[in-house]
Each structure stands twice: as C-alpha cells, then as structure tokens.
Design an enzyme around this catalytic site. Sequence first.
Site: not given
Length: 678
Positions: A66, A181
């Site tokens: 991607h 995170c």
Amino acid sequence: MSQDLITADLVVLDVDLGPTKNDVIHNLAELVAKAGRADAAGLEADALAREAKAATGLGGGIAIPHCRSAAVTTNSLAFARLSPPVDFGAFDGPADIAFMIAAAEGSDDAHLELLALLARNLVRSEFTDGLRNAATADDVVALVNAAIHPEEEAAPAAPAAAPAGASGAAEKVVLVAVTACPTGIAHTFMSADALEQAAKAAGVELHVEPQGSGKVVPLDPAVIASAQAAIFATDVGVKERGRFAGLPVIESGVKRAINEPAKMIEEAIAASKDPNARKVSGEASSAASSEGGSQLSVGKRIQQALMTGVSYMVPFVAAGGLLIALGFLFGGFDVASKIGDPGARTCEQLGAWVGDTCEAGTSIATLAINAGWGAGFAMYLGALLFTIGGAAFGFLLPALSGYTAYALAGRPGIVPGFVGGVIAGSVGAGFLGALVTGLLAGAVASWIAGMKAPRWLAGLMPVVIIPLSVTTIVGLAMYLVLGKPLAALTQALQDGLGGMTGGSAIVLGVILGLMMCFDLGGPVNKAAYLFATAGLSAQSQASFQVMAAVMAAGMVPPLALALATTLRKSLFTEVEQENGRAAWLLGASFISEGAIPFAAADPLRVIPSMMVGGAVTGAMTMAFGVGSRAPHGGIFVFFAINPILWFIVSIAVGAVISGFAVIAMKQFWPAKAPAAVA
C-alpha cells in the site's frame, strides 16, 4: 458520486504475476493504471518505497502492499489471487492473496483507514476463505465491499427477550474497547482484531475504537451507553476517557490484548456483573479504584504517562535542537556569547555587525541582503536560528510535564502540568522536576475529577476549579517543598556527569548503548534518549558527550543490519535484503526504526547482536570525548559533532561488530523452519 474503491477490472484470479513481490507490485500498479485510476510508474515507485520501510506480508498467506501517492487520481483497491504464491516477508511463508491499496496524495489518511478495515477482516477465516473460493471477479468485489463498507450492511436484529421462566437464557453482554500504541498502526489494530475474535468466540458483542495514527472514528455514544463494561488496551492512555465514565473497566498494555484477548474478555464479563468492579471516573485516567476487577498497576500507569509526555516532548527537542545546531553552523559555537539577543539589537549595532551603514528606516532584511553571504550575515543568521531553537527548547520541560499530567488526568491536567514544568525550569529542577510536577499534577487532578460534584458546579470543574486548585497545589509544592531538593539532585547529576572521566564515563557509555539498542524505540530506548536530550539544556561538555553516545549507539542497529544483508544475503529473505538497503540511509540519519523489521522477525538473534555493538560504540564515544550539540540528525549534523572522526569510527566499529555478530548467530544458530500449514 465517487467511484467504487474496487471493481471487477481491478481483480485478477489465479494468475502468475511474477516470482517476486516487486513483480506483483509492478503488475498490480499496471492493473490500476489500465483502469484509468493512476500513473503506473509513479504508483509502483511509491508502493516499492513503502515496501522498503517494512514488509507488508501479514501471515496466513495475505499481503497488502500500500501507499499514498500523487500518481493516484482515484482511491483504489486492487486484488490478486496468486498462483504460485509469492514471498512478501511474512513469518509463515508466501502469500497467495494480495491487495494493493492505492490512495491519492490528499486523501486524508484513506489508505490507513482501508488498511485497518482490511486487517480487521483478513483475520476472519470466513472472509479469507471466501476470497480463496470466489469463482469470479464480481464475487471478490462483493466480498470486499461488504468488508470495507460495514456501515452499509443491515444492522443485526436485536436479540429477542428471553421467555419468562426460561432457564439458561441470558441477556447478551455488550462491551466496548479502546486500543492504542505509541505509533498508532500495528499493535493498535492487531489488538483490536484479537479482542474482536475472542469476543466473537465467547458470544459477546464488542465494539472497538482503535485510536490509531489515521483518522479516529469515535464510538457512537449510544453504543457506549448500552455497554456493560469497557476494555482499555493502551500504552499511551485513552483519548476522551470521560465518555466511558461509570463503566466497569479492565485495563492493560496493548500487548496483553494481543497475547491474552480471551482472558481480557472473560475479565470484562466478570466486571460487568460485579458491583464492586473498578469503574472509569470522569475525565481522569483515575488512580482511584475500588476492590474487584482488573486494573493497571501503578507502575504501568506511570509508564504510560511518561511515554505520552516524552512522545509530545520529542518534536520540541528535535526542532529546537536542530535549529540550535544550525545556529552553530552559521554563527560558530560561540554565537550565543557574541551577540546575546539578536532581536533586541539597535539598527546601528546591526549595521556595524554586518558591515553596512544603517540609515533611518532601514530594515534588518535590507541590511542582510546588502551584506550578502559574508561573515556578518552568516553570524546574524546563525544568531537568529540559535534564538528560535532556544525558544523551542524552552517548551521542553512544560511539554514533558503538561502531557504527562494530561495522560493521567485528561484536559484538567494540562494547565497545572505546563505551569509545573515552567516552575521546574525556573527553580533549576530540570527534567526531574518536570517529571515530578507532571505526575503530581496528573494524580491530583485525577483525584479531584473523580469527586462527586453538585450539578451546578460540575460544569466549572474541568475548566476552572481543577486547573485553578491543582495549579496552586503544584506551584506551592514546588516553591515550598520540592523545588530545592529536586534542584540539588539535578545539580548533583550534572556535576556527576561533568566529573566523569576515564572508566566511569566509559561505563556510562556502555549502559546508554545497551539501552538504545534494547527495544529500538520502546520505553528503555526512550528513557536513554530523554536522559540525553534533557541534559542538552545545560550546554556542558558532559551533556554533549552523553548526547553523542546516545545518537551514535542508536545509529548502530540499522547500519549493522545493512552491512549484514550486504555481506551474507543468503541468510536473509528478499524482503530483509531490501530493508537492508534502505537501512543504510536510515542508520546514517539516526532513525533506529530501520532495524525494527529485523528485530520483530528474529528478536533472539538480532537484539543481542545489536546490543553488543551499541555498547562498544557508546563506550568508544565516551572514551574519545566525542560531543554532539544536536539531538538528532545522525551524520548529517556533522558540523555539531566534535571530534567528528572519532564519532564516525565509533559507529563503524559498533556496526561491524553487530553486523558480524548477527551473521554468526544466524549461521550457527539458525531459526527452525516454520511448520507447514495443513
């Protein structure tokens, strides 16, 4: 109306697109271009550049190359079912399914959103089985559209009420969860997927809000209102935590949700039925709790808060430190003592300084242009850059303290945290004082926010009462009680660093080198970097040496792995070889993340090897008295490093040691081949 992301002409089934992932990416880019949605060459180049940063093989035979590219005119999703499968760097073998996400340059993180949506479905066996068994391109399009447009699916019918008197019937448990995170990409969505799968297996309705680096879609307030309990799996705190006030809560770091998702679901179910379970209170990341339920330990809460504070502080350090280094480049290392505040100089003084006559009405810009790039103008430019960098550096302590408090208490902690950081600087308490004021402000604000307030007072609590009262408490505590001891401790630390010579300095270099290479951006690495950057404000030779040791050691892992992949290609996969080529530049720039793909794939061999070289490099820079006035930039801030020769030699020695160590580990202690998938 916008075009569909995927259409039948973007799907190919059971095709051979070449033996390598580069071939597959090339052919998928051509497929998107043939559909009139992109320039093939530009899309291919950007996709390969993204692939060089980290492999996009997910495991389970799936790959999702991607990129976001100016060559893309329409956001697109191309699909290939590969025969034979192709290696995309996954831990368990080659991929037979490949998606290419092609997002336009200005698409507002569209590719990250697609990546998250795909990842959430690619761990579901019914989805991947459907892709592998699809008979036509239209079948694939239908499956994918259902996955990436879940809002278009019909809402499931509400469960029917259990018949009166029926035994064993129970109302379905509804849970909400937040995952986050520090980087906001991998672990954020991995933990969300793991929790969703565990909830499905347990027959629980779970709604997850991944607070990633792309656009965050908050949970519907109606969903939160219907939930019986919440799960917070985060390493950086929960944004807008007050939305979940009153819900029983289970908290942990993000990794636990990946490793023990079923257990967390069980704990949340138990908490939903326990009247004494710990609950989310107000806007605070409350430290107060009642008996029962699972909660974060005090140590974990402090770690989360400090990681948040450091992550917000680092941009101030990087921008301010590099501007100061550029000031030294143009104006010399004594630029500050020569000119003081350049903005406060009179026209006559500036004219004399740059070697030109300052007539009435002459602007500083005109003087600079007339002076040309002579010594006078260079010194003045250096002084300006130094002053701007100093202004940015001035936010280091307030940002560290303010955002540490924010992580603990939400918005009410920001004002007392920032003010506490300013006071810490004014009394000489340094970064130790900023850490203390951040934790103190956050804890007190969290405690007050958890109190029950009358309705007429509740609206004033977060904007007036808490900031006013906590700022007063923190300020008085620093001026009357904590300031002098913390300032004395900070001065003792600076004196100790300044007095380090010979063996003691070398030992410190070894410790810093080990810390920088231990977790490559994790808490230990961040602690070493914070120690070094916070000390730069002292502008002493000892602080410059600490900074040089930290930066040099942090450059070793990517450079060592680049060297290893060049010398012994056969020990590394094709993807690792490509990552190794990119790691040359990443290492030279002091971007330790270039080593993360290697460490993640083979931590037992890679991390110890990197730590050995990092320790040697840290020791050598200390032994040779290398100092760095810049907090970042690697070899490209050579002008701020002295002596530069020994800086380069120290890095080279450490990289060679680590490179040969990882080669030896892989050759003489090879990893076991993964078991074949049935």
